[in-house]
Design an enzyme around this catalytic site. Structure first.
Site, PDB file in Angstrom:
ATOM      1  N   GLU A  19       0.812  -1.222   0.000  1.00 14.77           N
ATOM      2  CA  GLU A  19       0.000   0.000   0.000  1.00 14.77           C
ATOM      3  C   GLU A  19       0.846   1.273   0.000  1.00 14.77           C
ATOM      4  O   GLU A  19       0.484   2.261  -0.630  1.00 14.77           O
ATOM      5  CB  GLU A  19      -0.963   0.011   1.191  1.00 14.77           C
TER       6      GLU A  19
ATOM      7  N   LYS B 164     -13.299   0.504  -5.341  1.00 14.17           N
ATOM      8  CA  LYS B 164     -14.479   0.725  -4.494  1.00 14.17           C
ATOM      9  C   LYS B 164     -15.547   1.506  -5.255  1.00 14.17           C
ATOM     10  O   LYS B 164     -16.742   1.217  -5.144  1.00 14.17           O
ATOM     11  CB  LYS B 164     -14.090   1.448  -3.201  1.00 14.17           C
TER      12      LYS B 164
ATOM     13  N   HIS C 224       9.118 -26.328   5.708  1.00 15.43           N
ATOM     14  CA  HIS C 224       8.682 -27.629   5.202  1.00 15.43           C
ATOM     15  C   HIS C 224       8.199 -27.546   3.764  1.00 15.43           C
ATOM     16  O   HIS C 224       7.654 -28.511   3.247  1.00 15.43           O
ATOM     17  CB  HIS C 224       7.597 -28.194   6.126  1.00 15.43           C
TER      18      HIS C 224
HETATM   19  C1  F6R Z   1      -6.156   2.111   3.158  1.00 13.11           C
HETATM   20  C2  F6R Z   1      -6.223   0.749   3.720  1.00 13.11           C
HETATM   21  C3  F6R Z   1      -7.204  -0.216   3.178  1.00 13.11           C
HETATM   22  C4  F6R Z   1      -8.548  -0.100   3.922  1.00 13.11           C
HETATM   23  C5  F6R Z   1      -9.582  -1.082   3.389  1.00 13.11           C
HETATM   24  C6  F6R Z   1     -10.871  -1.097   4.188  1.00 13.11           C
HETATM   25  O1  F6R Z   1      -5.281   2.908   3.925  1.00 13.11           O
HETATM   26  O2  F6R Z   1      -5.461   0.439   4.599  1.00 13.11           O
HETATM   27  O3  F6R Z   1      -6.665  -1.519   3.322  1.00 13.11           O
HETATM   28  O4  F6R Z   1      -8.332  -0.343   5.305  1.00 13.11           O
HETATM   29  O5  F6R Z   1      -9.863  -0.785   2.050  1.00 13.11           O
HETATM   30  O6  F6R Z   1     -11.356   0.184   4.433  1.00 13.11           O
HETATM   31  P1  F6R Z   1     -11.777   0.580   5.925  1.00 13.11           P
HETATM   32  O7  F6R Z   1     -10.538   0.377   6.755  1.00 13.11           O
HETATM   33  O8  F6R Z   1     -12.181   2.002   5.855  1.00 13.11           O
HETATM   34  O9  F6R Z   1     -12.879  -0.336   6.306  1.00 13.11           O
END
Ligand code: F6R
Length: 358
Positions: free
Chosen positions: A242, A352, A258
């Site tokens: 990330e 998203k 293993h």
């Molecule tokens: C971004 C990050 C992502 C989010 C994930 C879920 O910094 O770390 O892995 O954590 O997309 O989003 P949230 O944490 O808001 O539920």
């Protein structure tokens, strides 16, 4: 594509590339423990009206990793199993006697919202941990206890808030014995450690800058140990993904002895692009320690390097978080060496958005 590296001791270069200010955000981790502890202590939780036989943390990405750290931490001290659920659904065996933390930093993550709905339908006891979004709205609507932490951070940097809130809630409910001493040690250790990891500390004294330079142009493979650093190894991998926008992999000792060690013979030209980081912790099983001594000898000539990173501190919690913190800084410095702003995660945002369309 490997771009020319900047000098990590050059403040001008570091500030220019770290446009989102990730180094400043990382610096705040020990403060999150202090503030998060206060918030969780002030959140009124009614005594449980049932016998709990499973603690579950439901979340994904940066919101799940605090649950993973909790699972390992409680593995040595809680009498209940802790499960981290990264799914839309919850397992069939989760029901009335389950205590589920629904954790989403943004409060809008579809997997976590869906798991929240399933847990409510099954009659589980639910606690929501979030900075806002739909999860906060739904918890208020449903009368579900809500631990609301400050917003405005990338979720993966809110680990201090997310971890400590669930730990303090469990203590408040009498499911975990008091850990104040360990939390205090962790806060003071991280406050010291950040002086050594921060950009103002020159590379010759800064292990995170050194590791980033060693890993530049290579694929990091991180080895942790079962029951101690397995989750920290996963965290290092996720942070390289990330923050540095690069691939990384992790595996766990003793299991990898293993199978994975056998896969280090061919193709030699690719193996030379791999750097192994072994996370070593005094709490590791003595036989795992011996395995870690042998691995550099056995693999050292096959990959570009095997680097051992030692945990700091005396308590289990401080050791876990010291290694986590070193990995966080390492991944951000690695991003800067590649000329990449560590903060945005455009591809997650795009995905998203696309998922929200249908
Ligand atoms: C971004 C990050 C992502 C989010 C994930 C879920 O910094 O770390 O892995 O954590 O997309 O989003 P949230 O944490 O808001 O539920």
């Amino acid at each position: 594509m490997v771009v020319p590296k900047i000098n990590l001791d050059s403040t001008a270069d570091v500030d220019r590339i770290d446009a989102g200010g990730m180094l400043g955000i990382l610096y705040g981790l020990p403060d999150q423990f202090l503030a998060g502890r206060k918030i969780a202590e002030q959140t009124k939780l009614a005594a449980l009206d049932r016998k709990v036989n499973l603690i579950m943390v439901s979340g994904v990405g940066g919101s799940a990793i605090g649950g993973d750290l909790l699972r390992v931490f409680l593995g040595t001290r809680a009498s209940l199993p802790v499960l981290v659920n990264r799914d839309y659904q919850i397992p069939r065996y989760a029901g009335k006697n389950t205590l589920m933390f629904a954790v989403s930093y943004s409060g809008n993550t579809e997997e976590t919202l869906s798991a929240y709905g399933h847990a409510r339908d099954r009659g589980a006891a639910v606690i929501a941990i979030t900075s806002g979004g739909k999860l906060a709205e739904w918890a208020k609507r449903d009368g579900v206890p809500l631990i609301q932490i400050p917003g405005g951070l990338p979720p993966r940097t809110a680990t201090g808030y997310l971890f400590i809130s669930s730990l303090i809630a469990l203590q408040g409910l009498g499911l975990v014995a008091d850990t104040t001493g360990e939390v205090d040690e962790t806060i003071s250790l991280l406050s010291e450690l950040r002086q050594q990891l921060a950009p103002s500390c020159p590379e010759k004294d800064n292990p995170a800058k050194q590791y980033a330079n060693q890993a530049f142009g290579k694929i990091p493979v991180i080895y942790g140990a079962s029951g101690t650093t397995e989750v920290v190894a996963m965290r290092w991998k996720g942070q390289v993904n990330e923050n540095s926008k690069a691939l990384a992999y992790f595996n766990i000792l003793p299991e990898l002895n293993h199978n994975e060690i056998v896969g280090t013979e061919v193709p030699p030209e690719l193996l030379r692009q791999i750097i192994i980081f072994m996370l070593s912790n005094p709490d590791d099983h003595p036989r795992v320690k011996r395995r870690m001594e042998l691995l550099p000898e056995l693999l050292g000539n096959r990959v570009s390097a095997v680097v051992t990173v030692e945990a700091r501190g005396t308590s289990q919690l401080a050791r876990m978080f010291s290694l986590t913190y070193i990995g966080d800084y390492f991944s951000v410095y690695l991003a800067l060496l590649y000329g990449i702003d560590p903060k945005p995660v455009h591809i997650i945002d795009t995905l998203k958005q696309r998922l929200a369309e249908r």
